[in-house]
Each structure stands twice: as structure tokens, then as C-alpha cells.
Design a protein around this motif. Structure first.
Motif, PDB file in Angstrom:
ATOM      1  N   GLY A 147       0.838  -1.214   0.000  1.00 41.10           N
ATOM      2  CA  GLY A 147       0.000   0.000   0.000  1.00 41.10           C
ATOM      3  C   GLY A 147       0.861   1.248   0.000  1.00 41.10           C
ATOM      4  N   ALA A 148       1.894   1.251   0.845  1.00 42.19           N
ATOM      5  CA  ALA A 148       2.798   2.407   0.907  1.00 42.19           C
ATOM      6  C   ALA A 148       3.480   2.619  -0.440  1.00 42.19           C
ATOM      7  N   ALA A 149       3.867   1.497  -1.071  1.00 41.56           N
ATOM      8  CA  ALA A 149       4.565   1.592  -2.351  1.00 41.56           C
ATOM      9  C   ALA A 149       3.612   2.073  -3.452  1.00 41.56           C
ATOM     10  N   ALA A 150       2.403   1.520  -3.492  1.00 41.30           N
ATOM     11  CA  ALA A 150       1.457   1.864  -4.564  1.00 41.30           C
ATOM     12  C   ALA A 150       0.994   3.319  -4.446  1.00 41.30           C
ATOM     13  N   GLN A 151       0.785   3.770  -3.210  1.00 37.66           N
ATOM     14  CA  GLN A 151       0.279   5.143  -3.012  1.00 37.66           C
ATOM     15  C   GLN A 151       1.394   6.156  -2.815  1.00 37.66           C
ATOM     16  N   ALA A 152       2.632   5.681  -2.710  1.00 41.46           N
ATOM     17  CA  ALA A 152       3.773   6.553  -2.390  1.00 41.46           C
ATOM     18  C   ALA A 152       3.458   7.383  -1.153  1.00 41.46           C
ATOM     19  N   LYS A 153       2.911   6.695  -0.152  1.00 44.17           N
ATOM     20  CA  LYS A 153       2.431   7.405   1.036  1.00 44.17           C
ATOM     21  C   LYS A 153       2.676   6.574   2.291  1.00 44.17           C
ATOM     22  N   THR A 154       3.075   7.263   3.342  1.00 46.49           N
ATOM     23  CA  THR A 154       3.305   6.599   4.637  1.00 46.49           C
ATOM     24  C   THR A 154       2.040   5.903   5.120  1.00 46.49           C
ATOM     25  N   GLN A 155       2.220   4.690   5.659  1.00 43.84           N
ATOM     26  CA  GLN A 155       1.100   3.946   6.243  1.00 43.84           C
ATOM     27  C   GLN A 155       1.370   3.766   7.735  1.00 43.84           C
ATOM     28  N   LEU A 156       0.505   4.353   8.540  1.00 43.22           N
ATOM     29  CA  LEU A 156       0.625   4.255   9.993  1.00 43.22           C
ATOM     30  C   LEU A 156      -0.531   3.377  10.458  1.00 43.22           C
ATOM     31  N   VAL A 157      -0.199   2.184  10.939  1.00 43.16           N
ATOM     32  CA  VAL A 157      -1.240   1.198  11.232  1.00 43.16           C
ATOM     33  C   VAL A 157      -1.185   0.819  12.723  1.00 43.16           C
ATOM     34  N   PRO A 158      -2.081   1.383  13.532  1.00 42.81           N
ATOM     35  CA  PRO A 158      -2.037   1.125  14.978  1.00 42.81           C
ATOM     36  C   PRO A 158      -2.432  -0.299  15.344  1.00 42.81           C
ATOM     37  N   VAL A 173       7.130   3.508   5.437  1.00 43.21           N
ATOM     38  CA  VAL A 173       7.411   4.810   4.796  1.00 43.21           C
ATOM     39  C   VAL A 173       8.094   4.557   3.457  1.00 43.21           C
ATOM     40  N   PRO A 174       7.549   5.136   2.384  1.00 37.51           N
ATOM     41  CA  PRO A 174       8.203   4.953   1.082  1.00 37.51           C
ATOM     42  C   PRO A 174       9.466   5.802   0.962  1.00 37.51           C
ATOM     43  N   VAL A 175      10.433   5.282   0.233  1.00 38.16           N
ATOM     44  CA  VAL A 175      11.634   6.054  -0.110  1.00 38.16           C
ATOM     45  C   VAL A 175      11.489   6.433  -1.580  1.00 38.16           C
ATOM     46  N   LEU A 176      11.467   7.736  -1.845  1.00 38.19           N
ATOM     47  CA  LEU A 176      11.275   8.200  -3.222  1.00 38.19           C
ATOM     48  C   LEU A 176      12.559   8.782  -3.788  1.00 38.19           C
ATOM     49  N   ARG A 177      12.845   8.394  -5.036  1.00 38.28           N
ATOM     50  CA  ARG A 177      13.966   9.027  -5.752  1.00 38.28           C
ATOM     51  C   ARG A 177      13.427   9.519  -7.091  1.00 38.28           C
ATOM     52  N   LYS A 229       9.856   8.702  -7.731  1.00 41.31           N
ATOM     53  CA  LYS A 229       9.446   7.290  -7.846  1.00 41.31           C
ATOM     54  C   LYS A 229       9.801   6.531  -6.575  1.00 41.31           C
ATOM     55  N   VAL A 230       8.923   5.605  -6.172  1.00 44.82           N
ATOM     56  CA  VAL A 230       9.211   4.781  -5.002  1.00 44.82           C
ATOM     57  C   VAL A 230      10.291   3.765  -5.384  1.00 44.82           C
ATOM     58  N   VAL A 231      11.396   3.779  -4.635  1.00 45.56           N
ATOM     59  CA  VAL A 231      12.470   2.821  -4.916  1.00 45.56           C
ATOM     60  C   VAL A 231      12.576   1.763  -3.819  1.00 45.56           C
ATOM     61  N   ALA A 232      11.957   2.047  -2.670  1.00 47.99           N
ATOM     62  CA  ALA A 232      12.017   1.108  -1.540  1.00 47.99           C
ATOM     63  C   ALA A 232      10.992   1.567  -0.508  1.00 47.99           C
ATOM     64  N   VAL A 233      10.755   0.719   0.486  1.00 43.70           N
ATOM     65  CA  VAL A 233      10.002   1.176   1.658  1.00 43.70           C
ATOM     66  C   VAL A 233      10.793   0.778   2.899  1.00 43.70           C
ATOM     67  N   ILE A 234      10.641   1.600   3.928  1.00 39.17           N
ATOM     68  CA  ILE A 234      11.191   1.275   5.250  1.00 39.17           C
ATOM     69  C   ILE A 234      10.019   0.736   6.061  1.00 39.17           C
ATOM     70  N   ASP A 235      10.193  -0.454   6.628  1.00 35.61           N
ATOM     71  CA  ASP A 235       9.108  -1.114   7.363  1.00 35.61           C
ATOM     72  C   ASP A 235       9.523  -1.301   8.825  1.00 35.61           C
ATOM     73  N   LEU A 236       8.694  -0.848   9.727  1.00 32.45           N
ATOM     74  CA  LEU A 236       8.911  -1.056  11.162  1.00 32.45           C
ATOM     75  C   LEU A 236       7.706  -1.794  11.722  1.00 32.45           C
ATOM     76  N   ASP A 237       7.955  -2.874  12.466  1.00 34.34           N
ATOM     77  CA  ASP A 237       6.878  -3.637  13.111  1.00 34.34           C
ATOM     78  C   ASP A 237       7.069  -3.589  14.622  1.00 34.34           C
ATOM     79  N   SER A 238       5.949  -3.647  15.328  1.00 36.35           N
ATOM     80  CA  SER A 238       6.017  -3.646  16.791  1.00 36.35           C
ATOM     81  C   SER A 238       5.059  -4.683  17.373  1.00 36.35           C
TER      82      SER A 238
END
Ligand code: SME
Length: 160
Positions: A87-98, A119-123, A126-135
Motif C-alpha cells: 500500500g505504501a509503495a502503490a500510493q507513495a504514502k506513509t502507512q501508519l497502522v495502529p 514509509v516509502p523512499v522516493l527518488r 518514484k518509489v524505490v524502496a520502503v522502510i518497514d517497522l513492526d512492533s
């Protein structure tokens, strides 16, 4: 020896400023993208409390492919639009999922995960990667975390 931890009692914005400085120090001048992602994944793991996965998915051939990370082995390929990362990659938008169980299509790589920030990384736009954090905690991440990781994504855009 590297020892990166937030200063005890530091505010979240101050902690993220320290995290950014550490990430800058680790990646400045290094052109190897795997080395940079590996060090930043480890830095996030060391630095952030209450996380059970920190890492990268890279855009390769139109899908997300697992990159360097810390934590348990994870799903390797994720289609754009699938799960939180897709979702983050397709929308080029941060996804905050509580609460990942309330997120339709969440991909459960680890049953322990309860909340997630991607969080998408854009260059060049264009989205080139996402940073994913899980808790393993519900609602672990907030807008300040999102801002901090977005600043990290900007810093890394030309380094990964
Ligand atoms: N939960 C993610 C998949 C990646 S793992 O969390 C490491 C998702 O729904 O995209």
C-alpha cells in the motif's frame, strides 16, 4: 565500535534527530546500497524501543523484494497494493497502522506484530524502496515516528 541509542529521557523529535545524524554518519560517502540498508536496519533495531522487525523492501521488477533487515525471516515478495508495504509503495504514502488486525490485507510475516509503520523512499518522484517497522505493541507508532522515518527516507533516497 558503534553504540547508537537514544539519550535517556530525550523527546521523540530529539531522538529522531540523533537517529538521523547516526544514519547520516553511517551512510555518507558509502556507495554500496546493501551496506547502507543493512547498517540502517541495524541502527533502527538498536535505536527504537519495542520493535520486532526493522528493515527494507526494495522495488525490483515492479514488485517489492525483501532487503536488509533485523528481526525474524520475512515474506520475500510483496505485490504493489498488497498489505501495508504494498500500500505504501502503490500510493507513495506513509502507512501508519495502529492495529494490523484491523488493516484489510495485512500480510502477517510474524504473528507477534500488532502495529506497523511503513514509509516509502522516493527518488526522482518514484518509489524505490520502503522502510518497514513492526512492533509487538498496539499503537506503537505515531505521527512523530512517521515524521522521523520520513526524514530518514529522504536522507537515504540517494544512498540506497
Ligand atoms: N506486514 C507487512 C509485510 C512485511 S513484514 O511485516 C516484515 C505488510 O503487511 O505489508
Amino acid at each position: 565500535m558503534y553504540d547508537f541509542r537514544p539519550a535517556p529521557g530525550a523527546s521523540k523529535p530529539d531522538s529522531y534527530a540523533d537517529l538521523l545524524a547516526a544514519a547520516d554518519g553511517l551512510t555518507a560517502g558509502e556507495r554500496d546500497t546493501v551496506a547502507n540498508m543493512a547498517n540502517v536496519a541495524a541502527l533502527l533495531w538498536e535505536f527504537l524501543p519495542d520493535v520486532n522487525w526493522t528493515g527494507f523492501y526494495r522495488v525490483v521488477g515492479g514488485e517489492l523484494v525483501l532487503g536488509p533487515f533485523a528481526g525474524r525471516p520475512a515474506c520475500i515478495r510483496i505485490a504493489f497494493g498488497s498489505g501495508v508495504c504494498g500500500g505504501a509503495a502503490a500510493q507513495a504514502k506513509t502507512q501508519l497502522v495502529p492495529d494490523v488486525h484491523a488493516f484489510p490485507g495485512h500480510i502477517a510475516c510474524d504473528a507477534l506484530t500488532l502495529s506497523e509503520l511503513v514509509v516509502p523512499v522516493l527518488r526522482d518522484g518514484k518509489v524505490v524502496a520502503v522502510i518497514d517497522l513492526d512492533s509487538p505493541m498496539h499503537g506503537r507508532f505515531d505521527q512523530e515516528d512517521a515524521k522521523g522515518i520520513e526524514a530518514l527516507a529522504k536522507l537515504l533516497a540517494d544512498r540506497i
